[in-house]
Design an enzyme around this catalytic site. Structure first.
Site, PDB file in Angstrom:
ATOM      1  N   MET A  25       0.780  -1.165  -0.003  1.00 18.11           N
ATOM      2  CA  MET A  25       0.019  -0.150  -0.106  1.00 18.11           C
ATOM      3  C   MET A  25       0.858   1.337  -0.052  1.00 18.11           C
ATOM      4  O   MET A  25       0.507   2.184   0.344  1.00 18.11           O
ATOM      5  CB  MET A  25      -0.886   0.157   1.408  1.00 18.11           C
ATOM      6  CG  MET A  25      -1.962  -1.122   1.302  1.00 18.11           C
ATOM      7  SD  MET A  25      -3.515  -0.937   2.081  1.00 18.11           S
ATOM      8  CE  MET A  25      -2.618  -0.832   3.745  1.00 18.11           C
ATOM      9  N   HIS A  29       8.904   0.945   3.496  1.00 19.17           N
ATOM     10  CA  HIS A  29       9.868   1.214   4.529  1.00 19.17           C
ATOM     11  C   HIS A  29      10.896   0.015   4.450  1.00 19.17           C
ATOM     12  O   HIS A  29      10.582  -0.680   3.454  1.00 19.17           O
ATOM     13  CB  HIS A  29       9.289   1.154   5.941  1.00 19.17           C
ATOM     14  CG  HIS A  29       8.117   0.026   6.140  1.00 19.17           C
ATOM     15  ND1 HIS A  29       8.344  -1.133   6.270  1.00 19.17           N
ATOM     16  CD2 HIS A  29       6.953   0.392   6.327  1.00 19.17           C
ATOM     17  CE1 HIS A  29       7.345  -1.988   6.498  1.00 19.17           C
ATOM     18  NE2 HIS A  29       6.374  -1.190   6.638  1.00 19.17           N
ATOM     19  N   GLY A  31      10.989  -2.959   5.975  1.00 18.78           N
ATOM     20  CA  GLY A  31       9.999  -4.249   5.994  1.00 18.78           C
ATOM     21  C   GLY A  31       9.591  -4.503   4.472  1.00 18.78           C
ATOM     22  O   GLY A  31       9.857  -5.594   3.927  1.00 18.78           O
ATOM     23  N   HIS A  32       9.293  -3.306   3.768  1.00 16.81           N
ATOM     24  CA  HIS A  32       9.066  -3.652   2.458  1.00 16.81           C
ATOM     25  C   HIS A  32      10.183  -4.010   1.716  1.00 16.81           C
ATOM     26  O   HIS A  32      10.271  -4.800   0.700  1.00 16.81           O
ATOM     27  CB  HIS A  32       8.157  -2.415   1.707  1.00 16.81           C
ATOM     28  CG  HIS A  32       6.918  -2.170   2.357  1.00 16.81           C
ATOM     29  ND1 HIS A  32       6.548  -0.872   3.099  1.00 16.81           N
ATOM     30  CD2 HIS A  32       5.676  -2.628   2.343  1.00 16.81           C
ATOM     31  CE1 HIS A  32       5.352  -0.638   3.458  1.00 16.81           C
ATOM     32  NE2 HIS A  32       4.793  -1.922   2.992  1.00 16.81           N
ATOM     33  N   LYS A 147       4.510 -10.470   9.233  1.00 17.82           N
ATOM     34  CA  LYS A 147       3.992  -9.524   9.804  1.00 17.82           C
ATOM     35  C   LYS A 147       2.461  -9.470  10.058  1.00 17.82           C
ATOM     36  O   LYS A 147       1.906  -9.278  11.098  1.00 17.82           O
ATOM     37  CB  LYS A 147       4.235  -7.864   9.747  1.00 17.82           C
ATOM     38  CG  LYS A 147       3.933  -6.875  10.717  1.00 17.82           C
ATOM     39  CD  LYS A 147       4.624  -5.803  10.314  1.00 17.82           C
ATOM     40  CE  LYS A 147       3.691  -4.785  11.090  1.00 17.82           C
ATOM     41  NZ  LYS A 147       2.347  -4.315  10.481  1.00 17.82           N
ATOM     42  N   GLN A 151      -3.211 -12.466   7.361  1.00 19.55           N
ATOM     43  CA  GLN A 151      -3.204 -12.048   5.850  1.00 19.55           C
ATOM     44  C   GLN A 151      -2.659 -13.087   5.009  1.00 19.55           C
ATOM     45  O   GLN A 151      -3.184 -13.819   3.893  1.00 19.55           O
ATOM     46  CB  GLN A 151      -2.584 -10.634   5.619  1.00 19.55           C
ATOM     47  CG  GLN A 151      -2.656 -10.426   4.116  1.00 19.55           C
ATOM     48  CD  GLN A 151      -2.262  -8.922   4.100  1.00 19.55           C
ATOM     49  OE1 GLN A 151      -3.094  -8.134   4.136  1.00 19.55           O
ATOM     50  NE2 GLN A 151      -0.893  -8.596   3.984  1.00 19.55           N
ATOM     51  N   SER A 183       6.318  -0.507  10.695  1.00 14.79           N
ATOM     52  CA  SER A 183       5.282  -0.397  10.174  1.00 14.79           C
ATOM     53  C   SER A 183       4.894   1.269   9.329  1.00 14.79           C
ATOM     54  O   SER A 183       5.314   2.034  10.041  1.00 14.79           O
ATOM     55  CB  SER A 183       4.063  -0.641  11.122  1.00 14.79           C
ATOM     56  OG  SER A 183       2.834   0.012  10.612  1.00 14.79           O
ATOM     57  N   SER A 184       4.178   1.247   8.576  1.00 14.62           N
ATOM     58  CA  SER A 184       3.894   2.567   7.967  1.00 14.62           C
ATOM     59  C   SER A 184       3.287   3.474   9.125  1.00 14.62           C
ATOM     60  O   SER A 184       3.306   4.758   9.089  1.00 14.62           O
ATOM     61  CB  SER A 184       2.875   2.597   6.912  1.00 14.62           C
ATOM     62  OG  SER A 184       3.420   1.461   6.003  1.00 14.62           O
TER      63      SER A 184
HETATM   64  P1  AMP Z   1       1.373  -2.986   3.451  1.00 12.64           P
HETATM   65  O1  AMP Z   1       1.864  -2.106   2.856  1.00 12.64           O
HETATM   66  O2  AMP Z   1       1.268  -2.521   4.775  1.00 12.64           O
HETATM   67  O3  AMP Z   1      -0.025  -3.467   3.059  1.00 12.64           O
HETATM   68  O4  AMP Z   1       2.316  -4.230   3.356  1.00 12.64           O
HETATM   69  C1  AMP Z   1       2.673  -4.819   2.256  1.00 12.64           C
HETATM   70  C2  AMP Z   1       3.673  -6.182   2.600  1.00 12.64           C
HETATM   71  O5  AMP Z   1       4.617  -5.649   3.537  1.00 12.64           O
HETATM   72  C3  AMP Z   1       2.619  -6.824   3.236  1.00 12.64           C
HETATM   73  O6  AMP Z   1       2.841  -8.150   2.798  1.00 12.64           O
HETATM   74  C4  AMP Z   1       3.176  -6.803   4.784  1.00 12.64           C
HETATM   75  O7  AMP Z   1       2.965  -8.098   5.447  1.00 12.64           O
HETATM   76  C5  AMP Z   1       4.733  -6.579   4.440  1.00 12.64           C
HETATM   77  N1  AMP Z   1       5.091  -5.906   5.781  1.00 12.64           N
HETATM   78  C6  AMP Z   1       4.717  -4.882   6.240  1.00 12.64           C
HETATM   79  N2  AMP Z   1       5.638  -4.637   7.067  1.00 12.64           N
HETATM   80  C7  AMP Z   1       6.403  -5.425   7.347  1.00 12.64           C
HETATM   81  C8  AMP Z   1       7.568  -5.557   7.943  1.00 12.64           C
HETATM   82  N3  AMP Z   1       8.253  -4.870   9.142  1.00 12.64           N
HETATM   83  N4  AMP Z   1       8.527  -6.729   7.644  1.00 12.64           N
HETATM   84  C9  AMP Z   1       8.420  -7.583   6.823  1.00 12.64           C
HETATM   85  N5  AMP Z   1       7.238  -7.420   5.995  1.00 12.64           N
HETATM   86  C10 AMP Z   1       6.313  -6.376   6.288  1.00 12.64           C
END
Ligand code: AMP
Length: 278
Positions: A25, A29, A31-32, A147, A151, A183-184
Site C-alpha cells: 500500500m 519502509h 520491511g517492504h 508481520k 493475511q 510499520s507505516s
Molecule cells: P502494507 O503496505 O502494509 O500492506 O504491506 C505490504 C506487505 O509488506 C505485506 O505483505 C506486509 O506483511 C509486508 N510488511 C509490512 N511491514 C513489514 C515488516 N516490518 N517486515 C516484513 N514485511 C512487512
C-alpha cells in the site's frame, strides 16, 4: 523501471520468466525493502519484479484510518529504483473498482479470529483486491510479510481455494532496534508511545521462551508485560492460534502463533511470533 497506472496497459505488458509480485500500500519502509529484495532474488536475473502500490479502500473498516494513510510516492519510487524493481503498478480507485461492481471475494473461516473479528470486512477487502491484482498482473510468485500473518494464511487459502497457480512466499518481519515491527503507522506514535512499544515484541518473545504449554498462562504472562511496560497501550487482542487454521488453541501441541493487536492513541499496531510445540 516502468510505471503503469492502467489495467489495460498492465494486461498488455509482455511477460517472460518468473513474474514476482510484491503487493503493497506504499509508504515503503525497510520491511517492504526486505520483501522486494526477496522478490528480486526469485526473478533469477531473467524474470521481472513487480511492486504494486495501491491503498485499497475496501479493506479499511475505518474511514479516518483510510484518509490518514500515509502517501510517499516519490520516496517509494526511489526505493523501488534502488532495488532494481522492473515495474510499479499503481492504479487509481477508478481503475480498480467500477461504479457498477457487485461481486467480491468473501473469506469464511480464517478471518473469524484475530484481526478479522475486530476489523469487520477487512479480509474480504484484502481477498478481493489481491484476487484482482493476481488476475491483472498474472504473477508466478507473490511475496507477503509474516508481520501480517493472518493475511498470509488467508492468501495461501485463497490461492488454493480459487485455483491460482501462484506460489506464495512468506518473508520474516523486519524490526527496529528495540524490536518494534516496522510499520507505516509507526510514524503516528509520539515519543513516549514509541518508547513503550518495545514491550510488544518483548511480551511475544517472553511467551515463546517460557516453557509453559498452557495458552491461558502464556497469555497472562504476555498481558502482564504489556501492563507493566506499556501502560499507554490498549490491547485489542492477544491470542494464541493454530498457525494454519487461525483457530484459538488451549495448549501448545502443534505449530502455534501468538498474535497481538494493540492501540497507542488511535494508532493500531500488530505483531506476532511463531511458537513451536517441541
Ligand atoms: P502494507 O503496505 O502494509 O500492506 O504491506 C505490504 C506487505 O509488506 C505485506 O505483505 C506486509 O506483511 C509486508 N510488511 C509490512 N511491514 C513489514 C515488516 N516490518 N517486515 C516484513 N514485511 C512487512
Amino acid at each position: 523501471m516502468r510505471v503503469i497506472e492502467t489495467v489495460n496497459e498492465m494486461a498488455r505488458w509482455p511477460r517472460t520468466g518468473n513474474i514476482v509480485l510484491v503487493p503493497t500500500m506504499g509508504a515503503l519502509h525497510e520491511g517492504h525493502r526486505k520483501l522486494i529484495k526477496t522478490g528480486k532474488a526469485l526473478t533469477q536475473g531473467e524474470g521481472n519484479l513487480i511492486v504494486s502500490i495501491y491503498v485499497n479502500p475496501t479493506q479499511f473498516n475505518d474511514k479516518e484510518d483510510f484518509k490518514a494513510y500515509p502517501k510517499t510516492s516519490e520516496q517509494d519510487y526511489e526505493m523501488c529504483k534502488e532495488e532494481e524493481v522492473d515495474l510499479i503498478f499503481c492504479p487509481s480507485d477508478n481503475e480498480m473498482y467500477s461504479e457498477r461492481e457487485s461481486v467480491s471475494v468473501i473469506e469464511k473461516r480464517l478471518a473469524r479470529h484475530l484481526c478479522g473479528s475486530t476489523r469487520q470486512g477487512h479480509f474480504d477487502g484484502v481477498c478481493t483486491v489481491v484476487t484482482k491484482l493476481f488476475n491483472i498482473i498474472r504473477p508466478t510468485t507473490a511475496v507477503f510479510g509474516k508481520k501480517d500473518y493472518q493475511q498470509l494464511a488467508i492468501i495461501k487459502q485463497l490461492v488454493s481455494d480459487l485455483n491460482f497457480s501462484i506460489e506464495i512466499l512468506g518473508a520474516e518481519t523486519i524490526r527496529e532496534q528495540n524490536g518494534l515491527a516496522i510499520s507505516s503507522r509507526n510514524r503516528f506514535l509520539n515519543t513516549e508511545e514509541r518508547k513503550q512499544c518495545h514491550a510488544i515484541h518483548k511480551a511475544l518473545v517472553e511467551m515463546d521462551l517460557s516453557n509453559e504449554k498452557q495458552c491461558s498462562e502464556l497469555i497472562t504472562l504476555g498481558k502482564s508485560i504489556i501492563k507493566s511496560e506499556a501502560p499507554l497501550g490498549r490491547l485489542d487482542y492477544l491470542e494464541i492460534v493454530d498457525r494454519q487454521t487461525m483457530e484459538p488453541i488451549q495448549t501448545i501441541d502443534r505449530p502455534a502463533l501468538a498474535a497481538m493487536a494493540i492501540f497507542f492513541g488511535n494508532t493500531r499496531l500488530i505483531d506476532n511470533i511463531e511458537i513451536n510445540s517441541l
